[in-house]
Design a protein around this motif. Structure first.
Motif, short mmCIF file in Angstrom:
data_model
loop_
_atom_site.label_atom_id
_atom_site.label_comp_id
_atom_site.label_asym_id
_atom_site.label_seq_id
_atom_site.Cartn_x
_atom_site.Cartn_y
_atom_site.Cartn_z
N GLN A 94 -11.76 -1.93 -1.04
CA GLN A 94 -11.45 -0.70 -1.77
C GLN A 94 -10.71 0.32 -0.91
N PHE A 95 -11.13 0.44 0.36
CA PHE A 95 -10.57 1.50 1.20
C PHE A 95 -9.56 1.00 2.24
N GLY A 96 -9.56 -0.30 2.53
CA GLY A 96 -8.67 -0.79 3.58
C GLY A 96 -7.75 -1.91 3.15
N GLY A 97 -7.87 -2.36 1.91
CA GLY A 97 -7.01 -3.43 1.44
C GLY A 97 -7.51 -4.82 1.84
N VAL A 98 -6.66 -5.81 1.59
CA VAL A 98 -7.04 -7.21 1.81
C VAL A 98 -7.32 -7.52 3.29
N PRO A 99 -6.49 -7.06 4.24
CA PRO A 99 -6.79 -7.38 5.65
C PRO A 99 -8.16 -6.88 6.09
N ALA A 100 -8.51 -5.64 5.70
CA ALA A 100 -9.82 -5.11 6.05
C ALA A 100 -10.93 -5.90 5.38
#
Length: 296
Positions: free
Chosen positions: A125-131
């Motif tokens: 939710q807050f960092g996208g797919v890599p996170a």
């Protein structure tokens, strides 16, 4: 939707990794796999859906999480009842303490699954797919780490021991076990039997292996690894673990299918330390010296 999907995938992967048949011989394949994979999918869905619901904000999600906790307790009861039913036909018993430990483990694994999906969904939710990918791998590692507890090899030394008879009394070194009346049976035990001595490394370990449930679990694990020649009409071949009351050491006797002392030592060392048996008397409460001073 992508946040929920990523969380569900991470949580389900965590459940599959934690769900494996090992030397404890549970759960059964394939129905046990199917049941617990489905329950893991549900747990991961609950954790993943909670993120967008709470951000909306929709605090009804908290109610669903509470219901999930109740459901996980039912899983614990289900596992306990299943294993207690199987226990009736086991030649070598797991013991009620071991059963309770397995049931608690299955409940805890669902909480780990839900936590994995929740953290992964938050990262997405807050960092996208890599996170999300990084968080998923981190939580998978954490889940695996927290589900591997202490084993007997961590708290005790296990060494080969000698079986002998004092008259008709079977002994492991100096520990008397049982009375074997038939000479043919005594000869068979001396020929095919194995024994090890389990030596606690400290007083906490001594208190742990004093527990009868822990000793029953050790005998069961040894029988799983090496097999046993015990049958319904051969009580003399029942694996036994008995304590030397003076030293706290425990002797284990078994008549295995595969006579291999190294495998027996490995089996004993791999036996999990049961929560109900875990004891640290030296780390809790007042010291013996302070109690003596008060008494005096």
């Amino acid at each position: 939707m992508a946040v929920i999907l990523i969380g569900v995938l991470a949580g389900t992967a965590a459940r599959i990794i934690l769900l494996r048949i090992d030397y404890r011989q549970y759960p059964g394949y394939p129905h046990g796999y199917l049941t617990h994979t489905a329950l893991g999918l549900i747990a991961s869905a609950l954790g993943a859906v909670a993120v967008p619901a709470l951000l909306k904000p929709d605090f009804v999600a908290v109610t669903f999480l509470t219901l999930a906790a109740q459901q996980f307790r039912e899983i614990r009861n289900m596992e306990r009842q299943t294993l207690e039913s199987l226990e009736k036909t086991e030649l070598v018993k797991r013991g009620l303490d071991y059963i309770e430990g397995i049931a608690r483990t299955f409940e805890a694994r669902n909480y780990l699954v839900m936590g994995t999906s929740l953290i992964t969904a938050l990262a997405a939710q807050f960092g996208g797919v890599p996170a999300a990918v990084f968080a998923a791998f981190l939580m998978l590692y954490a889940s695996y780490y927290f589900m591997s507890g202490e084993i007997i090899g961590d708290i005790c030394d296990v060494v080969p021991a000698r079986l002998s008879f004092d008259g008709s009394i079977l002994k492991i070194d100096e520990i008397g076990l049982i009375n074997i009346g038939l000479k043919s049976m005594r000869d068979k035990i001396l020929q095919d039997g194995l024994a090890v001595m389990i030596k606690p490394k400290n007083s906490n370990a001594r208190a742990t292996i004093h527990d009868i449930g822990q000793r029953t679990a050790i005998a069961f694990t040894a029988a799983v690894f090496l097999g046993t020649k015990k049958d319904v009409d051969l009580p003399e071949f029942t694996p036994l673990a008995r304590k030397n009351p003076d030293t706290g050491e425990v002797g284990l006797y078994i008549v295995p299918v595969h006579k291999d002392i190294e495998k027996l030592i490995a089996a004993v060392k791999l036996t999990p330390v049961l929560e109900s048996a875990r004891s640290k008397p030296l780390n809790a409460g007042p010291s013996i010296k302070s109690v003596e001073d008060k008494v005096m």
